[in-house]
Scaffold this active site. Sequence first.
Site, PDB file in Angstrom:
ATOM      1  N   CYS A  62      45.552  34.253  33.092  1.00  0.00           N
ATOM      2  CA  CYS A  62      44.155  34.703  33.162  1.00  0.00           C
ATOM      3  C   CYS A  62      43.501  34.625  31.791  1.00  0.00           C
ATOM      4  CB  CYS A  62      44.122  36.137  33.701  1.00  0.00           C
ATOM      5  SG  CYS A  62      42.505  36.913  33.644  1.00  0.00           S
ATOM      6  N   CYS A  65      41.346  37.710  30.635  1.00  0.00           N
ATOM      7  CA  CYS A  65      42.154  38.901  30.358  1.00  0.00           C
ATOM      8  C   CYS A  65      42.390  39.074  28.860  1.00  0.00           C
ATOM      9  CB  CYS A  65      43.489  38.824  31.102  1.00  0.00           C
ATOM     10  SG  CYS A  65      43.291  38.908  32.896  1.00  0.00           S
TER      11      CYS A  65
END
Length: 138
Positions: A62, A65
Site C-alpha cells: 500500500c 500507507c
Amino acid sequence: MTTVLVTIVGAVVVATVAGWLLTRRSGRVREIHSDPGGGIDAGELALSRSGPTIVHFSAPWCGPCDRVRRVVDQVCQDLAEVAHLEIDLDANPATARRFSVLSLPTTLIFDVEGRQRYRASGVPKAADLRSALQPLLA
C-alpha cells in the site's frame, strides 16, 4: 468531428465528477459514537493504558500507507501521550474484519478506555488528527 470532440469532453467531465464524488471523504477524520461501556480490552490490541492510541491499518504493498505512517509519526512526536500501533492487514485479516476495515489505509483513534472515537479512510491531515486527539488528552 465536433460530435466526437463533444462526446470525449463530456466523458472526461463525467469521469472527473464521479472521481471527485468517490474520493471527497478520503482522509477526513470522522467521529464515531460508540457505546460508553463498549470499549475493548486494552491488551487485546496493545492499546495504551495512559492515553489515546492511533491504530493504523496498512500493508506492504500500500503506497498511501507510507504517507499515513509519516503523518501519524509526526503527530505522535508532537503529542507524547499518544501511542501508535500499525497493523498489517495481510497478517491480521481477522482484526481488520472486526473493525470493518474495507480499504487501505484506514486509521482509528481509541481513547484510554479502549473505545473507538474516530476513524479515517485515506490519508488524514496531521491537523485533523491533532484536533481529534486534543479532547482525548484532557
